[in-house]
Motif scaffolding. Sequence first.
Motif, PDB file in Angstrom:
ATOM      1  N   LEU A   6     -36.999 -45.391  91.210  1.00  0.00           N
ATOM      2  CA  LEU A   6     -37.783 -45.890  90.081  1.00  0.00           C
ATOM      3  C   LEU A   6     -38.742 -46.988  90.528  1.00  0.00           C
ATOM      4  O   LEU A   6     -39.918 -47.001  90.132  1.00  0.00           O
ATOM      5  CB  LEU A   6     -36.845 -46.412  88.992  1.00  0.00           C
ATOM      6  N   CYS A   7     -38.257 -47.900  91.360  1.00  0.00           N
ATOM      7  CA  CYS A   7     -39.126 -48.980  91.863  1.00  0.00           C
ATOM      8  C   CYS A   7     -40.252 -48.424  92.721  1.00  0.00           C
ATOM      9  O   CYS A   7     -41.401 -48.880  92.632  1.00  0.00           O
ATOM     10  CB  CYS A   7     -38.298 -49.983  92.667  1.00  0.00           C
ATOM     11  N   SER A  46     -42.861 -46.849  90.518  1.00  0.00           N
ATOM     12  CA  SER A  46     -43.540 -47.887  89.730  1.00  0.00           C
ATOM     13  C   SER A  46     -44.583 -48.607  90.571  1.00  0.00           C
ATOM     14  O   SER A  46     -45.730 -48.810  90.142  1.00  0.00           O
ATOM     15  CB  SER A  46     -42.512 -48.887  89.193  1.00  0.00           C
ATOM     16  N   PHE A  47     -44.200 -48.973  91.805  1.00  0.00           N
ATOM     17  CA  PHE A  47     -45.147 -49.644  92.692  1.00  0.00           C
ATOM     18  C   PHE A  47     -46.254 -48.692  93.142  1.00  0.00           C
ATOM     19  O   PHE A  47     -47.405 -49.110  93.327  1.00  0.00           O
ATOM     20  CB  PHE A  47     -44.425 -50.207  93.909  1.00  0.00           C
ATOM     21  N   LEU A  64     -40.834 -57.896  88.630  1.00  0.00           N
ATOM     22  CA  LEU A  64     -40.138 -56.769  89.248  1.00  0.00           C
ATOM     23  C   LEU A  64     -40.193 -56.853  90.771  1.00  0.00           C
ATOM     24  O   LEU A  64     -39.216 -56.511  91.455  1.00  0.00           O
ATOM     25  CB  LEU A  64     -40.761 -55.460  88.762  1.00  0.00           C
ATOM     26  N   SER A  65     -41.313 -57.312  91.306  1.00  0.00           N
ATOM     27  CA  SER A  65     -41.442 -57.415  92.764  1.00  0.00           C
ATOM     28  C   SER A  65     -40.471 -58.434  93.329  1.00  0.00           C
ATOM     29  O   SER A  65     -39.765 -58.173  94.318  1.00  0.00           O
ATOM     30  CB  SER A  65     -42.879 -57.798  93.126  1.00  0.00           C
ATOM     31  N   SER A  92     -32.330 -46.437  91.369  1.00  0.00           N
ATOM     32  CA  SER A  92     -33.042 -47.699  91.176  1.00  0.00           C
ATOM     33  C   SER A  92     -34.204 -47.829  92.166  1.00  0.00           C
ATOM     34  O   SER A  92     -35.323 -48.197  91.785  1.00  0.00           O
ATOM     35  CB  SER A  92     -32.082 -48.876  91.347  1.00  0.00           C
ATOM     36  N   PHE A  93     -33.945 -47.499  93.431  1.00  0.00           N
ATOM     37  CA  PHE A  93     -35.006 -47.584  94.433  1.00  0.00           C
ATOM     38  C   PHE A  93     -36.092 -46.537  94.187  1.00  0.00           C
ATOM     39  O   PHE A  93     -37.279 -46.789  94.429  1.00  0.00           O
ATOM     40  CB  PHE A  93     -34.427 -47.419  95.833  1.00  0.00           C
ATOM     41  N   PHE A 118     -44.836 -56.552  86.696  1.00  0.00           N
ATOM     42  CA  PHE A 118     -44.762 -56.146  88.100  1.00  0.00           C
ATOM     43  C   PHE A 118     -44.509 -57.345  89.011  1.00  0.00           C
ATOM     44  O   PHE A 118     -43.880 -57.197  90.062  1.00  0.00           O
ATOM     45  CB  PHE A 118     -46.045 -55.430  88.516  1.00  0.00           C
ATOM     46  N   THR A 126     -36.949 -57.099  92.998  1.00  0.00           N
ATOM     47  CA  THR A 126     -36.658 -56.038  93.953  1.00  0.00           C
ATOM     48  C   THR A 126     -36.328 -56.600  95.323  1.00  0.00           C
ATOM     49  O   THR A 126     -35.394 -56.144  96.002  1.00  0.00           O
ATOM     50  CB  THR A 126     -37.854 -55.080  94.055  1.00  0.00           C
TER      51      THR A 126
END
Length: 230
Positions: A134-135, A138-139, A102-103, A131-132, A99, A106
């Motif tokens: 999924l992010c 996830s967050f 990923l952060s 993509s947005f 994460f 992103t």
Amino acid sequence: MVLQLWMSNIVHLAVTQHYLITLSVRAQYHVLNRELRQVVEESRVLSFQPRRRGGFMTRCCSLADKVENIAKVQSELQSIMNQLGEIFGIEGLMLSGGFYILSVATVYFIYSILKCGHESLQLSFISMLLSFTLCFFSFLDAGINLFNILNLLDDHKKMERLLEERTVFAQTLDVRLEQSFESMQLQLIRNPLKIDILKIFQITRIAIAALVGSLIQHSIFLIQFDMEYF
């Protein structure tokens, strides 16, 4: 792709199990805090009443039994959380590192889209939207798990504050009841609830704030590097 999907499902299953167990422990803490609040209130009222030998002793013994039972259940819940940290330690380290990367990625991805546009990056509108999405989820999943742990730590601190209220009782209660309160308070002081990841990173609000600051700092460094050399 099949192997990646299989590993992803295993990690998500571990996260779900960790969340449900932590949520169950937190629910038990709510019940214990409610019971402890009732015991403290009854003890406070009892301390203002005249001491009648029979009824006073009986009531104090009953309250002492409740305090000892609360302390026993709390110790078992804390043992569960300690075992949970040992079992899911590696998964927690993997997810934390994932994460974090990923952060930063992103933030840089959003900057690249704003700078160049999604057409120059060979991204269609649908792929960018997926993509947005999924992010975001996830967050959201990480945030729900994180706040579940932080709220559990807050419930533990609330229990400590409830035990501190015994110092405002009007007069000394029965010796056994006083010893029960003192024993539980010492139990929480000597063995505080700590939730960490493989003894490397302790989860607290201060640590999370420092982590967010680190994410912002590394994102700024990456954007500055892009602005200077690309």
